[in-house]
Scaffold this motif. Structure first.
Motif, PDB file in Angstrom:
ATOM      1  N   TRP A  22      34.923   8.994  -8.467  1.00  0.00           N
ATOM      2  CA  TRP A  22      36.097   8.894  -9.032  1.00  0.00           C
ATOM      3  C   TRP A  22      37.101   8.277  -8.063  1.00  0.00           C
ATOM      4  CZ3 TRP A  22      37.657   9.209 -13.610  1.00  0.00           C
ATOM      5  CH2 TRP A  22      39.018   9.261 -13.946  1.00  0.00           C
ATOM      6  N   ASP A  23      37.241   8.987  -6.690  1.00  0.00           N
ATOM      7  CA  ASP A  23      38.091   8.397  -5.609  1.00  0.00           C
ATOM      8  C   ASP A  23      37.882   6.815  -5.267  1.00  0.00           C
ATOM      9  OD1 ASP A  23      39.065  10.840  -5.265  1.00  0.00           O
ATOM     10  OD2 ASP A  23      37.689  11.030  -3.464  1.00  0.00           O
ATOM     11  N   ALA A  24      36.765   6.546  -5.622  1.00  0.00           N
ATOM     12  CA  ALA A  24      36.606   4.985  -5.194  1.00  0.00           C
ATOM     13  C   ALA A  24      36.860   4.071  -6.524  1.00  0.00           C
ATOM     14  CB  ALA A  24      35.158   4.534  -4.955  1.00  0.00           C
ATOM     15  N   ASN A  25      37.015   4.796  -7.779  1.00  0.00           N
ATOM     16  CA  ASN A  25      37.027   3.873  -8.911  1.00  0.00           C
ATOM     17  C   ASN A  25      38.309   3.999  -9.874  1.00  0.00           C
ATOM     18  OD1 ASN A  25      34.453   1.910  -8.958  1.00  0.00           O
ATOM     19  ND2 ASN A  25      33.657   4.139  -8.620  1.00  0.00           N
ATOM     20  N   ALA A  26      38.862   5.129  -9.869  1.00  0.00           N
ATOM     21  CA  ALA A  26      40.011   5.433 -10.745  1.00  0.00           C
ATOM     22  C   ALA A  26      41.058   4.589 -10.927  1.00  0.00           C
ATOM     23  CB  ALA A  26      40.475   7.065 -10.571  1.00  0.00           C
ATOM     24  N   ARG A  27      41.494   4.323  -9.767  1.00  0.00           N
ATOM     25  CA  ARG A  27      42.877   3.332  -9.780  1.00  0.00           C
ATOM     26  C   ARG A  27      42.542   1.990 -10.510  1.00  0.00           C
ATOM     27  NH1 ARG A  27      47.572   4.734  -9.298  1.00  0.00           N
ATOM     28  NH2 ARG A  27      47.190   5.961  -7.503  1.00  0.00           N
ATOM     29  N   SER A  28      41.293   1.458 -10.049  1.00  0.00           N
ATOM     30  CA  SER A  28      40.912   0.104 -10.773  1.00  0.00           C
ATOM     31  C   SER A  28      40.801   0.356 -12.153  1.00  0.00           C
ATOM     32  CB  SER A  28      39.914  -0.607  -9.978  1.00  0.00           C
ATOM     33  OG  SER A  28      38.622   0.192 -10.094  1.00  0.00           O
TER      34      SER A  28
END
Length: 72
Positions: A22-28
């Motif tokens: 989640w930390d790695a992909n939520a923003r994108s």
């Protein structure tokens, strides 16, 4: 203004693999949803639904080979 897509520290219910994904992909993912849906509120609702769906997978989420593809 982009909504904060960070998640509070896990209380032991979310597997660490999910939190890392989640930390790695939520923003994108949020940006992609906003571009596709052209409705920020709806995009944020869908983003929340994706996270809930991932949470329901519990530790099974850790066996997903491509977490980015799963999230998207």
């Amino acid at each position: 203004m982009a909504a904060d897509v960070s998640v509070p520290a896990s209380n032991g219910t979310a597997p660490p693999c999910l939190m890392r994904a989640w930390d790695a992909n939520a923003r994108s993912l949020q940006q992609w949803l906003r571009n596709e849906l052209r409705d920020d509120a709806l995009a944020d609702d869908v983003l929340q639904d994706v996270f809930i769906k991932a949470l329901r997978q519990e530790k099974r989420f850790c066996s997903v080979e491509n977490v980015r593809a799963w999230l998207f």
